[in-house]
Structures are given as C-alpha cells and as structure tokens.
Design an enzyme around this catalytic site. Structure first.
Site, short mmCIF file in Angstrom:
data_model
loop_
_atom_site.label_atom_id
_atom_site.label_comp_id
_atom_site.label_asym_id
_atom_site.label_seq_id
_atom_site.Cartn_x
_atom_site.Cartn_y
_atom_site.Cartn_z
N CYS A 9 -18.44 17.50 -86.84
CA CYS A 9 -19.01 18.80 -86.46
C CYS A 9 -18.23 19.32 -85.26
CB CYS A 9 -20.51 18.69 -86.17
SG CYS A 9 -20.92 17.61 -84.79
N ARG A 15 -25.05 17.42 -84.93
CA ARG A 15 -25.11 17.23 -86.39
C ARG A 15 -24.39 15.99 -86.91
NH1 ARG A 15 -22.79 23.03 -87.47
NH2 ARG A 15 -21.74 22.37 -85.54
N ASP A 126 -25.73 25.32 -86.87
CA ASP A 126 -25.50 24.72 -85.55
C ASP A 126 -26.77 24.89 -84.73
OD1 ASP A 126 -24.73 24.06 -83.03
OD2 ASP A 126 -22.90 25.27 -83.03
P1 4NP Z 1 -22.69 19.91 -82.86
O1 4NP Z 1 -23.42 20.98 -81.93
O2 4NP Z 1 -21.37 20.54 -83.29
O3 4NP Z 1 -23.62 19.75 -84.03
O4 4NP Z 1 -22.51 18.65 -82.05
C1 4NP Z 1 -22.80 21.59 -80.83
C2 4NP Z 1 -22.65 20.90 -79.65
C3 4NP Z 1 -22.04 21.51 -78.56
C4 4NP Z 1 -21.58 22.81 -78.68
C5 4NP Z 1 -21.70 23.50 -79.88
C6 4NP Z 1 -22.32 22.88 -80.96
N1 4NP Z 1 -20.98 23.43 -77.55
O5 4NP Z 1 -20.61 24.61 -77.66
O6 4NP Z 1 -20.78 22.78 -76.51
#
Ligand code: 4NP
Length: 159
Positions: A9, A15, A126
């Site tokens: 992800c 995720r 997300d």
């Molecule tokens: P992930 O969620 O991709 O599911 O781990 C996110 C975690 C951090 C960020 C964006 C999505 N961020 O912009 O820091």
C-alpha cells in the site's frame, strides 16, 4: 516450492500490514502451508513504525494483534523476491509499475481486490484521512478478500 506474496500500500501502516496478517491467519485456519506473506509501502515515510494506532486498535477489536509489524519501503529488488505483488489501490499500482524493470516484474503486480474478485478493478479505500468507521470498513473488505484469496490458494487457482 514456497509461494511468496507481497502486500503493498502507500504507507505500510494501515492496509497492507492488515492484508499480511489476515492472509497468514486465513491460510493457517484453512491448513494451507508453503506460502510466505510480507508487506511494504510505496512510500518510506513511515519506515520502522508500527501500524497506525487506529489500525492496531481496530484489529484488536477483531482479536488480531498487529503490533509486531514494522513498516518498510518497497524496493525494486523485491520483484525478484516475490511471486505475486498485490497492491491496495490504483495509485500503488502505478507507483510499483514504474519500478518494474521488465515484463516478468510487471506480470507479478495485481490489484489485491482484482485477485479476489476478477474483473472488479476495485481499490481498497485509503482509511488514513478518515474516521474510525473507515478503519472498520477497510478491515472487513480486507478480511473478506483474504478469505477468498486463501481459498483460491488452497485450490491452486492462483497464478
Ligand atoms: P496505508 O495508509 O497506505 O494503508 O498504510 C496510509 C498511511 C500513511 C499515509 C497515507 C496512507 N500518509 O500519507 O502518510
């Protein structure tokens, strides 16, 4: 021979760690062995961190402890280490495809939900900017898809 699956992800704190833990759990429940599952993020901005506190708390309400996870960034050398790379959304797909060196690398990359529901082309939303409800929704989406993927792996239906 072992099959190696990589869940990817953006941050590797919401995720994809969940997808890793849930697929490992489903495979164990269904008695499927010989499959290794790991996860990474297209971004390295959370490298070394535990899952997001909201992801850990939500997973615990389902009896799943994700606290041992530490985030890491996807590297182009990872293509050689994994057989299948399941990306959570279409942005992750584009980011990983840009790192692919050849057709073999590209052939390993697939949307996670496409693997569970062929033809769907759906992304796992997300949850980062949303509220607790979003984390519960994402948990349920990933939980269900991992069950389907584990069944397919058991039947030898996955590439
Ligand atoms: P992930 O969620 O991709 O599911 O781990 C996110 C975690 C951090 C960020 C964006 C999505 N961020 O912009 O820091």
């Amino acid at each position: 021979m072992n099959k190696r699956i990589y869940m990817v992800c953006h941050g590797n704190i919401c995720r994809s760690p969940l997808a890793k833990f849930l697929l490992i759990k489903k495979l164990a429940e269904k008695g499927v062995s010989g499959i290794e599952v790991d996860s990474a993020g297209t971004s390295g901005s959370h490298a070394g961190q535990q899952p997001d506190a909201r992801t850990m708390a939500n997973a615990l309400t389902h009896g799943l402890d994700t606290s041992s996870h530490r985030a890491k960034q996807f590297k182009s050398t990872d293509f050689a280490k994994f057989d299948r790379i399941y990306v959570m959304d279409s942005a992750n797909y584009s980011d990983i495809m840009l790192l692919a060196m050849n057709e073999e690398d590209r052939s390993k990359v697939e949307l996670f939900l496409e693997a569970a529901y062929p033809g769907s082309k759906d992304s796992v939303p997300d949850p980062w900017y949303g509220d607790e409800k979003g984390f519960e929704k994402v948990y349920n989406i990933i939980d269900k898809a991992c069950g389907i993927i584990a069944d397919k792996l058991k039947k030898g239906e996955m590439p």
